[in-house]
Design an enzyme around this catalytic site. Structure first.
Site, PDB file in Angstrom:
ATOM      1  N   LYS A 191      53.659 -30.255  -2.125  1.00  0.00           N
ATOM      2  CA  LYS A 191      53.830 -30.357  -3.579  1.00  0.00           C
ATOM      3  C   LYS A 191      55.253 -29.945  -3.951  1.00  0.00           C
ATOM      4  O   LYS A 191      55.636 -28.789  -3.809  1.00  0.00           O
ATOM      5  CB  LYS A 191      52.837 -29.459  -4.321  1.00  0.00           C
ATOM      6  CG  LYS A 191      52.818 -29.815  -5.796  1.00  0.00           C
ATOM      7  CD  LYS A 191      52.376 -28.707  -6.703  1.00  0.00           C
ATOM      8  CE  LYS A 191      53.422 -27.698  -6.999  1.00  0.00           C
ATOM      9  NZ  LYS A 191      54.563 -28.177  -7.806  1.00  0.00           N
ATOM     10  N   GLU A 265      58.506 -17.406   1.440  1.00  0.00           N
ATOM     11  CA  GLU A 265      59.954 -17.199   1.349  1.00  0.00           C
ATOM     12  C   GLU A 265      60.238 -17.011  -0.134  1.00  0.00           C
ATOM     13  O   GLU A 265      60.142 -17.960  -0.918  1.00  0.00           O
ATOM     14  CB  GLU A 265      60.671 -18.405   1.939  1.00  0.00           C
ATOM     15  CG  GLU A 265      62.086 -18.091   2.339  1.00  0.00           C
ATOM     16  CD  GLU A 265      63.067 -18.417   1.250  1.00  0.00           C
ATOM     17  OE1 GLU A 265      63.359 -17.500   0.448  1.00  0.00           O
ATOM     18  OE2 GLU A 265      63.529 -19.549   1.191  1.00  0.00           O
ATOM     19  N   CYS A 299      67.973 -18.331  -3.527  1.00  0.00           N
ATOM     20  CA  CYS A 299      67.175 -17.132  -3.259  1.00  0.00           C
ATOM     21  C   CYS A 299      67.998 -16.065  -2.530  1.00  0.00           C
ATOM     22  O   CYS A 299      67.775 -14.876  -2.720  1.00  0.00           O
ATOM     23  CB  CYS A 299      65.933 -17.488  -2.467  1.00  0.00           C
ATOM     24  SG  CYS A 299      66.296 -18.533  -1.072  1.00  0.00           S
ATOM     25  N   GLU A 396      66.091 -10.290 -10.094  1.00  0.00           N
ATOM     26  CA  GLU A 396      66.704 -11.550  -9.647  1.00  0.00           C
ATOM     27  C   GLU A 396      66.957 -12.416 -10.883  1.00  0.00           C
ATOM     28  O   GLU A 396      66.020 -12.859 -11.546  1.00  0.00           O
ATOM     29  CB  GLU A 396      65.743 -12.266  -8.687  1.00  0.00           C
ATOM     30  CG  GLU A 396      66.317 -13.535  -8.138  1.00  0.00           C
ATOM     31  CD  GLU A 396      65.372 -14.262  -7.176  1.00  0.00           C
ATOM     32  OE1 GLU A 396      64.181 -14.345  -7.481  1.00  0.00           O
ATOM     33  OE2 GLU A 396      65.856 -14.748  -6.142  1.00  0.00           O
TER      34      GLU A 396
HETATM   35  P1  NAI Z   1      57.791 -20.694  -9.149  1.00  0.00           P
HETATM   36  O1  NAI Z   1      57.607 -19.715  -8.080  1.00  0.00           O
HETATM   37  O2  NAI Z   1      56.833 -20.675 -10.294  1.00  0.00           O
HETATM   38  O3  NAI Z   1      57.767 -22.188  -8.570  1.00  0.00           O
HETATM   39  C1  NAI Z   1      57.906 -22.543  -7.228  1.00  0.00           C
HETATM   40  C2  NAI Z   1      56.840 -23.562  -6.858  1.00  0.00           C
HETATM   41  O4  NAI Z   1      55.546 -22.977  -6.931  1.00  0.00           O
HETATM   42  C3  NAI Z   1      56.787 -24.790  -7.741  1.00  0.00           C
HETATM   43  O5  NAI Z   1      56.489 -25.910  -6.961  1.00  0.00           O
HETATM   44  C4  NAI Z   1      55.622 -24.476  -8.665  1.00  0.00           C
HETATM   45  O6  NAI Z   1      55.001 -25.624  -9.216  1.00  0.00           O
HETATM   46  C5  NAI Z   1      54.679 -23.763  -7.735  1.00  0.00           C
HETATM   47  N1  NAI Z   1      53.708 -22.876  -8.379  1.00  0.00           N
HETATM   48  C6  NAI Z   1      53.817 -22.219  -9.562  1.00  0.00           C
HETATM   49  N2  NAI Z   1      52.700 -21.480  -9.779  1.00  0.00           N
HETATM   50  C7  NAI Z   1      51.879 -21.674  -8.710  1.00  0.00           C
HETATM   51  C8  NAI Z   1      50.601 -21.178  -8.344  1.00  0.00           C
HETATM   52  N3  NAI Z   1      49.936 -20.318  -9.122  1.00  0.00           N
HETATM   53  N4  NAI Z   1      50.070 -21.562  -7.186  1.00  0.00           N
HETATM   54  C9  NAI Z   1      50.734 -22.410  -6.373  1.00  0.00           C
HETATM   55  N5  NAI Z   1      51.934 -22.924  -6.675  1.00  0.00           N
HETATM   56  C10 NAI Z   1      52.514 -22.553  -7.831  1.00  0.00           C
HETATM   57  O7  NAI Z   1      59.248 -20.582  -9.703  1.00  0.00           O
HETATM   58  P2  NAI Z   1      59.796 -21.041 -11.129  1.00  0.00           P
HETATM   59  O8  NAI Z   1      58.845 -20.745 -12.224  1.00  0.00           O
HETATM   60  O9  NAI Z   1      60.175 -22.448 -10.999  1.00  0.00           O
HETATM   61  O10 NAI Z   1      61.053 -20.110 -11.303  1.00  0.00           O
HETATM   62  C11 NAI Z   1      60.867 -18.797 -11.811  1.00  0.00           C
HETATM   63  C12 NAI Z   1      61.711 -17.820 -11.059  1.00  0.00           C
HETATM   64  O11 NAI Z   1      61.319 -17.823  -9.697  1.00  0.00           O
HETATM   65  C13 NAI Z   1      63.185 -18.136 -10.991  1.00  0.00           C
HETATM   66  O12 NAI Z   1      63.860 -17.676 -12.108  1.00  0.00           O
HETATM   67  C14 NAI Z   1      63.583 -17.398  -9.757  1.00  0.00           C
HETATM   68  O13 NAI Z   1      63.786 -16.054 -10.053  1.00  0.00           O
HETATM   69  C15 NAI Z   1      62.403 -17.530  -8.858  1.00  0.00           C
HETATM   70  N6  NAI Z   1      62.533 -18.627  -7.888  1.00  0.00           N
HETATM   71  C16 NAI Z   1      62.875 -18.293  -6.625  1.00  0.00           C
HETATM   72  C17 NAI Z   1      63.055 -19.269  -5.693  1.00  0.00           C
HETATM   73  C18 NAI Z   1      63.433 -18.933  -4.310  1.00  0.00           C
HETATM   74  O14 NAI Z   1      63.853 -19.812  -3.564  1.00  0.00           O
HETATM   75  N7  NAI Z   1      63.293 -17.711  -3.883  1.00  0.00           N
HETATM   76  C19 NAI Z   1      62.929 -20.681  -6.019  1.00  0.00           C
HETATM   77  C20 NAI Z   1      62.498 -20.931  -7.371  1.00  0.00           C
HETATM   78  C21 NAI Z   1      62.348 -19.913  -8.251  1.00  0.00           C
END
Ligand code: NAI
Length: 788
Positions: A191, A265, A299, A396
């Site tokens: 996804k 990760e 990240c 972050e």
């Molecule tokens: P997120 O963690 O919500 O999204 C990442 C992925 O997880 C997306 O594909 C999303 O649709 C999916 N997702 C969201 N809720 C889920 C759930 N309950 N179960 C399974 N999958 C789920 O990140 P978001 O909202 O896009 O960004 C928010 C913050 O997260 C950012 O400001 C940043 O701080 C952090 N982030 C960190 C990343 C990293 O590589 N460490 C990447 C993206 C965001």
């Protein structure tokens, strides 16, 4: 329009836009909406959502919004495809991976432009970094597929893998997930992130074109709910997630007890340490790459810049001058340094956190650059002289915002650097290689870049310590996330000890029966805090002794003792081996005593002496490994040493199974301590006296106090306390599924990895080996560039 003289006078950049016509045509061809890719077909969703270009605010496409039914269809397709895909030999799978690599490479320009339009990152980055790395990943893993039988003998794929990726490196994260899973023989439901699904859909077309068997890769688009449906699906064997720590925790809880293998990760707040003897110009350029690469939406961004006091002024002066030269604007312009923030929601989050930083008294510098009037843009920013406890220094931000702090000594640098819940990455800048490597060894981070930053390669492991998650992506270590030793793929242990009879104090023991065994904490015997003991019965039901009833307080004391025994983790493998050999020697001298204990518990004479003999051999085996399970130097980029070190976790909790109480305990404790961990062990509830008999062996074998701590009692109750404890870095649980669910849920606090120890025949060859050593270590990858 400036004339040539103006240009020569100002040396301004002219516009250098990359053409987007082929991508626009492709988008137009899908104007009715993109579909999921399930079972080798493009399947319409019931509803769609819009995907935007963050640099222009325009709608780029409509994309299917995946439901639980879509996820179910995709998982079924992946399950149906699994047996044939797993049965292909490595060479056959390698040909598909190679074809994927070639197709990505042939479309590098198309994919770069598409990624830039969808994500907002500069074309310079998608063209030179993201997409070439995607191709590299598929090539590299075509190689692992080819070599799988030689390199991973006895290993089998896991089954259906659910993979959830973020929006910051959309196609690269897809490659990091899909390439190793396919090479290992798994099938996939992926996804993509809702902000950036388009390159994944272009990749689905590539899978189709190369004739990848239907159902091997399935791509379902959607938001968090779609991801949650994948996480919860009963027929998924592994979840691999990259994203926020918050969602990582939710996934840890949702998969608890399900038997799904998990890799996470997550986020970071990575330190970027500049010593006085650093090449300052190089370090300033490093900051640009650390925090303004991909608009800081990385990240492992070096978002905490730690500068040694003596060069603070000079460094900040140069940094400010460099910041003011950065160009923010149309990401399709080849001469742009920073593009757009992925979405207005993220822009609002960055803006809010920066306002909070200012309100908390932070001094904010922002680049004096013009920002485009439309689209989601944010200027390069730093908070100078930040305090470690300020929000902007802890949280972050996931945007182009760094904090700068200063330090005096290397020790202070290390303690500031490690002052975070995270542990993803770090950069160390010093021309003194001794210092740089010394600091690298002390940092609690999965990746350390010396005099460099944000280097990635398919052949090197990437992944975090602490709340940055667990599991590694890339290289040999990444392949192991998608494989299991065939002998260990079995079910969990189902034997649970009956609830023991609790007695006050030391109870009243019939004549001729042993005294009550105490706990063993910090190298000393300790009475249980509860003031209670419990009865230990032989197989014939007769009382054979009593053991202390350990409680939360005893576990906390044991963890404290283990934390203090940190010298063990720094001891050489040779020194640790000596202690393990010495234990074997002392056990050998007392074989009869241990055999007698086993007989009193119901074993035959032959069984008892067999178990003691096996235990001795296991001590020898792990003594032998203590200085041999070493790291590697990976072949990555030219003129770089990419060193993979096997580091101990620190304090490791071990919950022993009820079966083979002596042998299983030793089989679990020895690899853990051989690798430098300090352990808190909960022995089998009914076999506890065998564990407590070991105290004298420990005492007479030069084992430093606190390296092994033993708390007897009701295993599942003590396991929960260990799982909740923030100073326990990893946990091994041998027990039933119900207990595992509790433990895995409780581990979400500090996101410690939990290894569900499968039910094993401890006397057989499966009861020892490299798998135990791998579980006892985490990889730290240190990058050291060389050359003038
Ligand atoms: P997120 O963690 O919500 O999204 C990442 C992925 O997880 C997306 O594909 C999303 O649709 C999916 N997702 C969201 N809720 C889920 C759930 N309950 N179960 C399974 N999958 C789920 O990140 P978001 O909202 O896009 O960004 C928010 C913050 O997260 C950012 O400001 C940043 O701080 C952090 N982030 C960190 C990343 C990293 O590589 N460490 C990447 C993206 C965001």
């Amino acid at each position: 329009m400036p004339n040539v003289r103006d240009i020569l006078n100002t040396m301004d950049y002219g516009p250098a836009p990359e053409g987007d016509a082929p991508v626009r045509q492709w988008l137009a061809a899908h104007k009715d909406g993109f579909r999921h890719y399930i079972g080798g077909a493009f399947v319409a969703g019931a509803t769609t959502f819009e995907v935007f270009n963050p640099a222009r605010g325009e709608v780029l496409a409509k994309v299917a919004d995946g439901t639980a039914a879509d996820i179910d269809a995709a998982v079924r397709a992946a399950r149906a495809a699994f047996p044939a895909w797993a049965a292909l030999n490595g060479h056959e799978r390698a040909k598909y991976l190679y074809a994927l690599a070639r197709q990505v490479q042939k479309r590098e320009r198309f994919l770069s432009v598409l990624e830039t339009l969808d994500n907002g990152k500069p074309i310079r980055e998608t063209r030179d970094i993201d997409i070439p790395l995607v191709a590299r990943h598929f090539y590299h893993h075509a190689g692992w597929a080819e070599l799988i039988a030689d390199e991973f003998p006895g290993h089998v794929p896991l089954g259906v893998c659910g993979q959830i990726i973020p929006w910051n490196f959309p196609l690269l994260m897809l490659a990091w997930k899909i390439a190793p899973a396919l090479a290992a023989g798994n099938t996939i439901v992926l996804k993509p992130a809702e902000y950036t699904p388009l390159t994944a859909l272009a990749f689905a077309e590539i899978c189709h074109e190369i004739g990848l068997p239907a159902g091997v890769v399935n791509i379902v688009t959607g938001a968090g709910d779609t991801g949650a449906a994948l996480v919860e699906h009963k027929d998924v064997n592994k979840i691999a997630f990259t994203g926020s720590t918050e969602v990582g925790r939710l996934i840890r809880k949702a998969t608890a007890g399900s038997g799904k293998k998990l890799s996470l990760e997550l986020g970071g707040k990575s330190p970027f340490i500049v010593f006085e003897d650093a090449d300052i110009d190089g370090a300033v350029e490093g900051v640009v790459d650390a925090i303004w690469f991909n608009q800081g939406q990385v990240c492992c961004a070096g978002s905490r810049v730690l500068v040694q006091e003596g060069i603070r002024e000079r460094f900040l002066g140069k940094l400010r001058r460099r910041m003011n030269k950065l160009r923010v604007g149309d990401p399709l312009d080849k001469a742009i340094d920073m593009g757009a923030i992925v979405d207005p929601v993220q822009l609002a989050r960055i803006t809010q956190l920066v306002s909070q930083g200012v309100a908390e008294g932070g001094t904010l510098w922002q680049a004096e650059c013009a920002l485009p009037k439309v689209g989601s843009f944010y200027p390069p920013s730093v908070f100078i002289d930040a305090e470690p406890a300020q929000t902007v220094a802890e949280v972050e931000i996931f945007g182009p915002v760094a904090v700068v702090m200063s330090f005096r000594t290397p020790d202070e640098a290390v303690s500031l650097a490690n002052h975070t819940r995270y542990g993803l990455a770090a950069s160390v800048w010093s021309e003194n290689i001794d210092r740089a490597l010394d600091v690298a060894s002390k940092l609690k981070a999965g990746v350390v870049w010396v005099n460099s930053t944000n280097l990635f390669d398919a052949g090197a492991a990437f992944g975090g310590y602490r709340e940055s998650g667990f599991g590694r992506e890339g290289g040999r270590e990444g392949m192991l996330e998608y494989l299991a030793p065939a002998a260990m793929k079995g079910a969990l242990s189902s034997a649970v000890a009956a609830k023991p009879v609790v007695v006050p104090g030391d109870g009243v023991l019939p004549a001729g029966i042993d005294r009550t065994a105490k706990l063993y904490i910090g190298g000393k015997q300790a009475r249980p805090d509860s003031g209670y003991s419990y009865n230990i019965l032989g197989t014939n039901g007769a009382l054979i002794g009593q053991a202390g009833l350990g409680s939360r307080k005893d576990i906390r004391n044991a963890v404290e003792a283990a934390t203090k025994a940190s010298g063990w983790s720094g001891a050489s493998g040779h020194n640790r081996a000596q202690v393990l050999y010495y234990m074997a020697e002392n056990l050998s001298a007392r074989r009869a005593e241990f055999a007698a204990r086993l007989i009193s518990m119901g074993a035959s004479e032959a069984q008892a002496s067999g178990e003691v003999e096996q235990t001795l051999r296991r001590m020898f085996y792990y003594a032998a490994t203590a200085d041999k399970f070493d790291g590697r130097v990976h072949a990555t980029k030219s003129r770089h040493l990419t060193i993979a070190l096997n580091e101990p976790f620190g304090v490791l909790g071990v919950i022993c199974p009820e079966t083979s109480p002596l042998l299983a305990l030793v089989s679990l404790v020895m690899p853990a301590i051989a690798m430098g961990n300090r352990v808190v062990v909960v022995p089998s509830t009914q076999g506890a006296l065998l564990a407590t008999d070991l105290y004298q062996i420990f005492d007479t074998s030069d084992l430093p106090g606190g390296v092994v701590n033993i708390v007897t009692g009701v295993a599942d109750e003590l396991a929960k306390t260990l799982a909740e404890h923030d100073d326990v870095a990893a946990l091994w649980y041998a027990g039933a599924a119900g207990g595992l669910a509790v433990v895995e849920r409780a581990s979400a606090g500090n996101l410690k990895p939990v290894w569900p120890v499968p039910a094993l025949d401890w006397a057989a060859v499966q009861g020892q080996g490299v798998t135990f050593l791998r579980q006892a270590t985490q990889i730290k990858t240190i990058w050291v560039p060389y050359g003038e």
